[in-house]
Design an enzyme around this catalytic site. Sequence first.
Site, PDB file in Angstrom:
ATOM      1  N   LYS A   1      -4.675 -10.122  -6.479  1.00  0.00           N
ATOM      2  CA  LYS A   1      -5.811 -10.418  -5.602  1.00  0.00           C
ATOM      3  C   LYS A   1      -7.030  -9.575  -5.986  1.00  0.00           C
ATOM      4  O   LYS A   1      -6.878  -8.396  -6.305  1.00  0.00           O
ATOM      5  CB  LYS A   1      -5.398 -10.084  -4.158  1.00  0.00           C
ATOM      6  CG  LYS A   1      -6.406 -10.493  -3.122  1.00  0.00           C
ATOM      7  CD  LYS A   1      -5.980 -10.043  -1.733  1.00  0.00           C
ATOM      8  CE  LYS A   1      -6.380  -8.626  -1.457  1.00  0.00           C
ATOM      9  NZ  LYS A   1      -6.620  -8.295  -0.055  1.00  0.00           N
TER      10      LYS A   1
ATOM     11  N   LYS B   1       0.817  -1.220   0.000  1.00  0.00           N
ATOM     12  CA  LYS B   1       0.000   0.000   0.000  1.00  0.00           C
ATOM     13  C   LYS B   1       0.849   1.267   0.000  1.00  0.00           C
ATOM     14  O   LYS B   1       0.402   2.298  -0.482  1.00  0.00           O
ATOM     15  CB  LYS B   1      -0.958   0.015   1.200  1.00  0.00           C
ATOM     16  CG  LYS B   1      -1.872  -1.191   1.249  1.00  0.00           C
ATOM     17  CD  LYS B   1      -3.323  -0.820   1.356  1.00  0.00           C
ATOM     18  CE  LYS B   1      -4.180  -2.055   1.478  1.00  0.00           C
ATOM     19  NZ  LYS B   1      -5.156  -2.260   0.466  1.00  0.00           N
TER      20      LYS B   1
ATOM     21  N   LYS C   1     -11.057  -4.664  -2.954  1.00  0.00           N
ATOM     22  CA  LYS C   1     -11.987  -3.530  -2.929  1.00  0.00           C
ATOM     23  C   LYS C   1     -11.391  -2.290  -3.567  1.00  0.00           C
ATOM     24  O   LYS C   1     -12.093  -1.493  -4.138  1.00  0.00           O
ATOM     25  CB  LYS C   1     -12.274  -3.139  -1.477  1.00  0.00           C
ATOM     26  CG  LYS C   1     -13.165  -4.024  -0.727  1.00  0.00           C
ATOM     27  CD  LYS C   1     -13.332  -3.403   0.656  1.00  0.00           C
ATOM     28  CE  LYS C   1     -13.066  -4.417   1.724  1.00  0.00           C
ATOM     29  NZ  LYS C   1     -11.847  -4.193   2.471  1.00  0.00           N
TER      30      LYS C   1
HETATM   31  N1  AQP Z   1      -9.486 -11.687  -2.884  1.00  0.00           N
HETATM   32  C1  AQP Z   1      -9.742 -12.220  -1.699  1.00  0.00           C
HETATM   33  N2  AQP Z   1      -9.898 -13.556  -1.579  1.00  0.00           N
HETATM   34  C2  AQP Z   1     -10.175 -14.119  -0.365  1.00  0.00           C
HETATM   35  N3  AQP Z   1     -10.300 -13.397   0.770  1.00  0.00           N
HETATM   36  C3  AQP Z   1     -10.162 -12.065   0.694  1.00  0.00           C
HETATM   37  N4  AQP Z   1     -10.238 -11.077   1.608  1.00  0.00           N
HETATM   38  C4  AQP Z   1     -10.007  -9.892   0.998  1.00  0.00           C
HETATM   39  N5  AQP Z   1      -9.801 -10.073  -0.309  1.00  0.00           N
HETATM   40  C5  AQP Z   1      -9.878 -11.399  -0.538  1.00  0.00           C
HETATM   41  C6  AQP Z   1     -10.513 -11.292   3.025  1.00  0.00           C
HETATM   42  O1  AQP Z   1     -11.596 -10.451   3.376  1.00  0.00           O
HETATM   43  C7  AQP Z   1     -11.440 -10.061   4.738  1.00  0.00           C
HETATM   44  C8  AQP Z   1     -11.613  -8.591   4.870  1.00  0.00           C
HETATM   45  O2  AQP Z   1     -10.570  -7.940   4.203  1.00  0.00           O
HETATM   46  P1  AQP Z   1     -10.154  -6.502   4.677  1.00  0.00           P
HETATM   47  O3  AQP Z   1     -11.315  -5.625   4.566  1.00  0.00           O
HETATM   48  O4  AQP Z   1      -9.511  -6.573   6.009  1.00  0.00           O
HETATM   49  O5  AQP Z   1      -9.078  -5.997   3.683  1.00  0.00           O
HETATM   50  P2  AQP Z   1      -8.118  -6.683   2.695  1.00  0.00           P
HETATM   51  O6  AQP Z   1      -7.695  -8.019   3.139  1.00  0.00           O
HETATM   52  O7  AQP Z   1      -7.006  -5.712   2.416  1.00  0.00           O
HETATM   53  O8  AQP Z   1      -9.111  -6.797   1.484  1.00  0.00           O
HETATM   54  P3  AQP Z   1      -9.250  -5.901   0.240  1.00  0.00           P
HETATM   55  O9  AQP Z   1     -10.568  -6.231  -0.368  1.00  0.00           O
HETATM   56  O10 AQP Z   1      -8.043  -6.065  -0.642  1.00  0.00           O
HETATM   57  O11 AQP Z   1      -9.336  -4.436   0.824  1.00  0.00           O
HETATM   58  P4  AQP Z   1      -8.464  -3.144   0.486  1.00  0.00           P
HETATM   59  O12 AQP Z   1      -8.553  -2.965  -0.990  1.00  0.00           O
HETATM   60  O13 AQP Z   1      -9.144  -2.060   1.258  1.00  0.00           O
HETATM   61  O14 AQP Z   1      -7.087  -3.384   0.980  1.00  0.00           O
HETATM   62  C9  AQP Z   1     -10.078 -10.542   5.205  1.00  0.00           C
HETATM   63  O15 AQP Z   1     -10.246 -11.742   5.937  1.00  0.00           O
HETATM   64  C10 AQP Z   1      -9.373 -10.805   3.909  1.00  0.00           C
HETATM   65  O16 AQP Z   1      -8.358 -11.761   4.054  1.00  0.00           O
END
Ligand code: AQP
Length: 327
Positions: free
Chosen positions: A194, A111, A197
């Site tokens: 991955k 990030k 969001k």
């Molecule tokens: N692509 C994914 N596949 C499986 N699990 C996923 N998680 C996120 N993306 C995937 C799981 O969702 C939970 C919540 O995630 P988070 O909100 O803590 O943030 P993150 O892991 O950083 O997910 P994002 O969607 O990529 O968010 P941003 O873009 O804001 O950084 C966690 O259990 C995560 O593992």
Amino acid sequence: MDRILSGIKPTGQLTLGNYIGAIKNFSRVQYDGEPFLFIADLHALTLPIDPEVLRKNSRDVAAYYLAAGLDPKHSTIFLQSDVSTHSELAIILQNYLYMGELSRMTQFKDKSQKMKEEAIGLGLFAYPVLMAADIVLYDAKRIPVGEDQVQHVELARDLVKRFNNRYGEVLTMPRAEVAKVGKRIMSLSDPTKKMSKSEPKGDIYLSDSLEVMRKKIMSAVTDLGHEIKYDPENKPGISNLMTILSSLSGKSFEEIEKEFEGKGYGDFKRAVADAVVKEMEPFKAKYEEIVASGLVDKVLEEGAKKAYDASKVVLTRVQKAVGLYRK
Ligand code: AQP
């Protein structure tokens, strides 16, 4: 019953990755323990976000939790910022995690990579400290997460070991629980990345219409050849779609390979789209119903009270251990 703790950051529209890797998983395990599931709105502040968007996203995550079948009578569902013990404990715990280990966290490196050093907020760097506080505040032993969050849970484990070595058995040792299938759903436009969001394209958002979801799957990037085979190294696109199909249908990779022997990518993608639509149709309808019912506010209010009471016990234990609390 062991306590289960997990959360989602309301940083953007939730994706099918969040649904498979987190939400669906939570509803699967909720009756195996005592879950505390929160919306990590303080974590969402680690990158710039519009206040109204953050407020809307937070309520959405709660509504999605409920739509997935999380039962507020059994699972404590709350907003992180409603429970002040999270911030209070993080201030104490920041003294037991070190700059070197925080700077090695993959999420921080990813990030902050594109940011100028002077613009990287301290909160982004210290994210795992708050996450460790979230985890240990509830004496949770089980932490269901997607693969990307395992490193942070491991750091929380290091902290617990370090803290307990110094003060005695004050904190409970947590353990990451990662689903065998669906722990990492990849982007449909670039299956080496991955699904996330904060990525602008190539992802299925839970807010997409069923039609859009279907279209995105039908135009997902696939690989050379025409065989339906689970081989993430050489066939990342097809393997990702197989993972989605397997986690939604319960079919194993072998069963899917057999079913699509001699068939083309078109037939296979249609089956994946059908499975996604079958799962999402009732889920999205339930979500609309919950949003219209006004249930979210009530659940969050009650959840915050329950979470505060449970977490205050641990915060007090920590305060006493480090010498902050009046005897
Ligand atoms: N692509 C994914 N596949 C499986 N699990 C996923 N998680 C996120 N993306 C995937 C799981 O969702 C939970 C919540 O995630 P988070 O909100 O803590 O943030 P993150 O892991 O950083 O997910 P994002 O969607 O990529 O968010 P941003 O873009 O804001 O950084 C966690 O259990 C995560 O593992």
